[in-house]
Design a protein around this motif. Structure first.
Motif, PDB file in Angstrom:
ATOM      1  N   GLU A 174       0.805  -1.218   0.000  1.00  0.00           N
ATOM      2  CA  GLU A 174       0.000   0.000   0.000  1.00  0.00           C
ATOM      3  C   GLU A 174       0.843   1.275   0.000  1.00  0.00           C
ATOM      4  O   GLU A 174       0.372   2.343  -0.424  1.00  0.00           O
ATOM      5  CB  GLU A 174      -0.966   0.014   1.190  1.00  0.00           C
ATOM      6  CG  GLU A 174      -0.282  -0.025   2.549  1.00  0.00           C
ATOM      7  CD  GLU A 174      -0.027  -1.425   3.072  1.00  0.00           C
ATOM      8  OE1 GLU A 174      -0.102  -1.615   4.296  1.00  0.00           O
ATOM      9  OE2 GLU A 174       0.259  -2.322   2.252  1.00  0.00           O
ATOM     10  N   SER A 175       2.064   1.193   0.464  1.00  0.00           N
ATOM     11  CA  SER A 175       2.904   2.393   0.548  1.00  0.00           C
ATOM     12  C   SER A 175       4.102   2.366  -0.397  1.00  0.00           C
ATOM     13  O   SER A 175       4.758   3.384  -0.596  1.00  0.00           O
ATOM     14  CB  SER A 175       3.408   2.576   1.977  1.00  0.00           C
ATOM     15  OG  SER A 175       4.266   1.508   2.346  1.00  0.00           O
ATOM     16  N   CYS A 176       4.423   1.198  -0.950  1.00  0.00           N
ATOM     17  CA  CYS A 176       5.602   1.016  -1.809  1.00  0.00           C
ATOM     18  C   CYS A 176       6.902   1.264  -1.066  1.00  0.00           C
ATOM     19  O   CYS A 176       7.915   1.627  -1.666  1.00  0.00           O
ATOM     20  CB  CYS A 176       5.527   1.907  -3.047  1.00  0.00           C
ATOM     21  SG  CYS A 176       4.195   1.461  -4.174  1.00  0.00           S
ATOM     22  N   LEU A 177       6.899   1.085   0.254  1.00  0.00           N
ATOM     23  CA  LEU A 177       8.100   1.224   1.071  1.00  0.00           C
ATOM     24  C   LEU A 177       8.367  -0.072   1.811  1.00  0.00           C
ATOM     25  O   LEU A 177       7.539  -0.977   1.847  1.00  0.00           O
ATOM     26  CB  LEU A 177       7.933   2.370   2.073  1.00  0.00           C
ATOM     27  CG  LEU A 177       7.748   3.769   1.495  1.00  0.00           C
ATOM     28  CD1 LEU A 177       7.603   4.782   2.632  1.00  0.00           C
ATOM     29  CD2 LEU A 177       8.907   4.156   0.584  1.00  0.00           C
ATOM     30  N   PHE A 178       9.546  -0.135   2.425  1.00  0.00           N
ATOM     31  CA  PHE A 178       9.939  -1.313   3.192  1.00  0.00           C
ATOM     32  C   PHE A 178       9.876  -1.024   4.681  1.00  0.00           C
ATOM     33  O   PHE A 178      10.250   0.061   5.143  1.00  0.00           O
ATOM     34  CB  PHE A 178      11.372  -1.735   2.837  1.00  0.00           C
ATOM     35  CG  PHE A 178      11.499  -2.403   1.511  1.00  0.00           C
ATOM     36  CD1 PHE A 178      11.566  -3.785   1.419  1.00  0.00           C
ATOM     37  CD2 PHE A 178      11.555  -1.661   0.336  1.00  0.00           C
ATOM     38  CE1 PHE A 178      11.691  -4.417   0.186  1.00  0.00           C
ATOM     39  CE2 PHE A 178      11.682  -2.276  -0.900  1.00  0.00           C
ATOM     40  CZ  PHE A 178      11.746  -3.657  -0.968  1.00  0.00           C
ATOM     41  N   ARG A 179       9.390  -2.018   5.423  1.00  0.00           N
ATOM     42  CA  ARG A 179       9.461  -1.949   6.880  1.00  0.00           C
ATOM     43  C   ARG A 179      10.926  -2.020   7.324  1.00  0.00           C
ATOM     44  O   ARG A 179      11.790  -2.493   6.596  1.00  0.00           O
ATOM     45  CB  ARG A 179       8.733  -3.135   7.518  1.00  0.00           C
ATOM     46  CG  ARG A 179       7.272  -3.290   7.168  1.00  0.00           C
ATOM     47  CD  ARG A 179       6.767  -4.590   7.797  1.00  0.00           C
ATOM     48  NE  ARG A 179       5.367  -4.839   7.494  1.00  0.00           N
ATOM     49  CZ  ARG A 179       4.939  -5.522   6.440  1.00  0.00           C
ATOM     50  NH1 ARG A 179       5.812  -6.015   5.570  1.00  0.00           N
ATOM     51  NH2 ARG A 179       3.657  -5.718   6.242  1.00  0.00           N
ATOM     52  N   ARG A 180      11.146  -1.618   8.563  1.00  0.00           N
ATOM     53  CA  ARG A 180      12.486  -1.728   9.129  1.00  0.00           C
ATOM     54  C   ARG A 180      12.852  -3.187   9.392  1.00  0.00           C
ATOM     55  O   ARG A 180      14.019  -3.554   9.407  1.00  0.00           O
ATOM     56  CB  ARG A 180      12.541  -0.919  10.418  1.00  0.00           C
ATOM     57  CG  ARG A 180      13.934  -0.673  10.935  1.00  0.00           C
ATOM     58  CD  ARG A 180      14.001   0.622  11.729  1.00  0.00           C
ATOM     59  NE  ARG A 180      14.785   1.605  11.009  1.00  0.00           N
ATOM     60  CZ  ARG A 180      15.190   2.735  11.562  1.00  0.00           C
ATOM     61  NH1 ARG A 180      14.854   3.030  12.795  1.00  0.00           N
ATOM     62  NH2 ARG A 180      15.921   3.580  10.884  1.00  0.00           N
ATOM     63  N   TRP A 181      11.833  -4.016   9.608  1.00  0.00           N
ATOM     64  CA  TRP A 181      12.007  -5.449   9.820  1.00  0.00           C
ATOM     65  C   TRP A 181      11.048  -6.199   8.917  1.00  0.00           C
ATOM     66  O   TRP A 181       9.946  -5.725   8.656  1.00  0.00           O
ATOM     67  CB  TRP A 181      11.720  -5.825  11.288  1.00  0.00           C
ATOM     68  CG  TRP A 181      12.746  -5.316  12.246  1.00  0.00           C
ATOM     69  CD1 TRP A 181      12.854  -4.041  12.728  1.00  0.00           C
ATOM     70  CD2 TRP A 181      13.817  -6.048  12.817  1.00  0.00           C
ATOM     71  NE1 TRP A 181      13.924  -3.941  13.570  1.00  0.00           N
ATOM     72  CE2 TRP A 181      14.534  -5.170  13.655  1.00  0.00           C
ATOM     73  CE3 TRP A 181      14.234  -7.378  12.727  1.00  0.00           C
ATOM     74  CZ2 TRP A 181      15.652  -5.563  14.374  1.00  0.00           C
ATOM     75  CZ3 TRP A 181      15.356  -7.776  13.450  1.00  0.00           C
ATOM     76  CH2 TRP A 181      16.043  -6.873  14.268  1.00  0.00           C
ATOM     77  N   PRO A 182      11.417  -7.393   8.433  1.00  0.00           N
ATOM     78  CA  PRO A 182      10.502  -8.181   7.615  1.00  0.00           C
ATOM     79  C   PRO A 182       9.231  -8.537   8.373  1.00  0.00           C
ATOM     80  O   PRO A 182       9.205  -8.558   9.611  1.00  0.00           O
ATOM     81  CB  PRO A 182      11.316  -9.444   7.284  1.00  0.00           C
ATOM     82  CG  PRO A 182      12.733  -9.032   7.429  1.00  0.00           C
ATOM     83  CD  PRO A 182      12.748  -8.017   8.531  1.00  0.00           C
ATOM     84  N   ALA A 183       8.185  -8.843   7.636  1.00  0.00           N
ATOM     85  CA  ALA A 183       6.911  -9.209   8.243  1.00  0.00           C
ATOM     86  C   ALA A 183       7.074 -10.442   9.117  1.00  0.00           C
ATOM     87  O   ALA A 183       7.761 -11.397   8.755  1.00  0.00           O
ATOM     88  CB  ALA A 183       5.874  -9.486   7.160  1.00  0.00           C
ATOM     89  N   GLY A 184       6.463 -10.399  10.293  1.00  0.00           N
ATOM     90  CA  GLY A 184       6.502 -11.544  11.192  1.00  0.00           C
ATOM     91  C   GLY A 184       7.734 -11.645  12.052  1.00  0.00           C
ATOM     92  O   GLY A 184       7.849 -12.563  12.872  1.00  0.00           O
ATOM     93  N   SER A 185       8.680 -10.714  11.909  1.00  0.00           N
ATOM     94  CA  SER A 185       9.901 -10.774  12.715  1.00  0.00           C
ATOM     95  C   SER A 185       9.600 -10.465  14.173  1.00  0.00           C
ATOM     96  O   SER A 185       8.847  -9.532  14.482  1.00  0.00           O
ATOM     97  CB  SER A 185      10.938  -9.772  12.206  1.00  0.00           C
ATOM     98  OG  SER A 185      11.407 -10.133  10.928  1.00  0.00           O
ATOM     99  N   VAL A 186      10.182 -11.250  15.050  1.00  0.00           N
ATOM    100  CA  VAL A 186      10.146 -10.937  16.476  1.00  0.00           C
ATOM    101  C   VAL A 186      11.408 -10.128  16.755  1.00  0.00           C
ATOM    102  O   VAL A 186      12.512 -10.663  16.777  1.00  0.00           O
ATOM    103  CB  VAL A 186      10.118 -12.215  17.336  1.00  0.00           C
ATOM    104  CG1 VAL A 186      10.133 -11.849  18.820  1.00  0.00           C
ATOM    105  CG2 VAL A 186       8.893 -13.047  16.994  1.00  0.00           C
ATOM    106  N   VAL A 187      11.231  -8.819  16.919  1.00  0.00           N
ATOM    107  CA  VAL A 187      12.375  -7.923  17.021  1.00  0.00           C
ATOM    108  C   VAL A 187      13.078  -8.126  18.351  1.00  0.00           C
ATOM    109  O   VAL A 187      12.455  -8.039  19.405  1.00  0.00           O
ATOM    110  CB  VAL A 187      11.927  -6.456  16.870  1.00  0.00           C
ATOM    111  CG1 VAL A 187      13.123  -5.527  16.951  1.00  0.00           C
ATOM    112  CG2 VAL A 187      11.190  -6.272  15.556  1.00  0.00           C
TER     113      VAL A 187
END
Length: 387
Positions: A174-187
């Protein structure tokens, strides 16, 4: 990858030659020969500059930049030592670190140098299981680059596939950007920042990503597509690159913080010189080759801003001191405005703190320089060795 003599705008071509020359001079000043490491930074103290700290990450990045250089350029930086000798010292340290960024960048350098122990670096990288364990987006991008770049035959494409798939999950449609961490990552609950990469964000800032979080993935997925033909990688790289150019400042600035929900800018400053002359160009050049698009205008405008910033500051390219300063930031308490804008936008995507330009104008120059910046300049703007 484009070469300087292929740049159509003669002014930009001359500016990039100047940047390359300053990069070589700066790397020579920042190299600590007795330790075979580059300093963490060169910082201005009054009328002098001093070196502070040491960095293996930055050493690896410098080697990546030097890998394609003429031997006379390499000698100017490293003296009688060779890039292979410096890289050997980095490889010998790999079993003593749990820093994926250091391992990925060292592997990238080793493969570009065709180092005889590149396979050892690849094995250590695989043992860290990038794409399976929780690592931030930037480090996953470096992992992909380390394994798909031209260079030593020693690589692990199965591991590259795993890391690339994890990297793709960080992309927000929806934003065409990347999260700081991949989806589902337990930071991991790491305190603050590690080696300059944000490894943990407060809950109020989980919607925030920074320029590095999508520049490195664009670069990595573009190269991954060229090696594997993965259509999804090319599509994501193209969409993010185009959105990145749409968000570029009116005078060529590459802004700093973004909202991964909406794709809008949250806070513009600081503007970093490395984004203008190296990171944006190397990502957009890679995307152009992979996707058949032309991003020349955005690249050129970014470089021109560095020499002639529209903010009320001198150029960050300081020819008198032979250095490129790190960034222009807002005047005021460090990170205050970024924190406030993150909190406001966290409450609602459209909320911003009003009047920040008047209260905290972008007129503060950070008088330091880091070797990774210089390495990326050489990597982004290769030439036949003639400065």
């Amino acid at each position: 990858m484009i070469q300087i003599d292929q740049v159509e705008d003669a002014r930009v071509a001359q500016q990039t030659r100047t940047l390359r020359s300053l990069a070589v001079q700066s790397l020579s000043r920042m190299y600590c020969r007795d330790e075979r490491l580059f300093a963490f930074r060169l910082k201005r103290h009054g009328d002098a500059e001093v070196l502070e700290g040491r960095s293996r990450r930055y050493t690896a990045t410098a080697l990546i930049g030097l890998a394609g250089e003429d031997r006379n350029v390499v000698k100017e930086v490293l003296g009688n030592q060779s890039p292979e000798d410096v890289c050997t010292a980095l490889i010998e340290h790999l079993n003593q670190t749990n820093d994926l960024g250091e391992v990925a960048l060292t592997t990238w350098a080793a493969r570009m140098l065709d180092h005889p122990r590149a396979g050892e670096a690849v094995r250590v990288l695989g043992q860290m299981e990038p794409g399976q364990r929780a690592y931030c987006t930037v480090e996953l991008a470096w992992t992909v680059m380390a394994l798909v770049m031209d260079g030593s035959d020693a690589t692990d494409m199965a591991q590259a596939d795993v890391a690339a798939e994890a990297l793709l999950t960080a992309f927000r449609e929806e934003s065409c950007l990347f999260r700081r961490w991949p989806a589902g990552s337990v930071v991991p609950k790491l305190p603050g920042f590690v080696n300059g990469i944000g490894d943990r964000l407060p809950a109020a800032r989980t919607h925030v990503s920074c320029f590095a979080d999508f520049v490195y993935p664009v670069q990595a997925l573009s190269h991954y597509h060229r090696v594997t033909g993965n259509a999804r990688a090319a599509e994501v790289a193209r969409r993010c690159a185009e959105h990145m150019c749409n968000l570029q400042g009116p005078q060529g600035q590459w802004w700093w913080h973004y909202d991964i929900r909406t794709g809008e800018v949250i806070e513009r400053y600081p503007v970093y010189s490395v984004h203008q002359d190296a990171m944006a160009p190397m990502a957009l050049f890679a995307a152009a080759r992979a996707c058949g698009r032309d991003y020349t205008d955005a690249i050129d405008r970014g470089v021109r801003w560095l020499f002639h910033p529209s903010e009320n500051i001198p150029s960050l390219v300081d020819a008198q001191r032979s250095v490129i300063w790190r960034k222009v930031a807002r005047r005021g308490p460090g990170k205050l405005v970024r924190g406030l804008q993150a909190m406001a936008s966290g409450l609602h995507p459209s909320l911003r703190i009003p009047g920040v330009d008047a209260l905290f104008p972008p007129v503060a120059v950070d008088y330091e320089s880091r070797p990774y910046h210089m390495g990326w300049i050489l990597y982004a703007w290769p030439t036949d060795g003639a400065l």
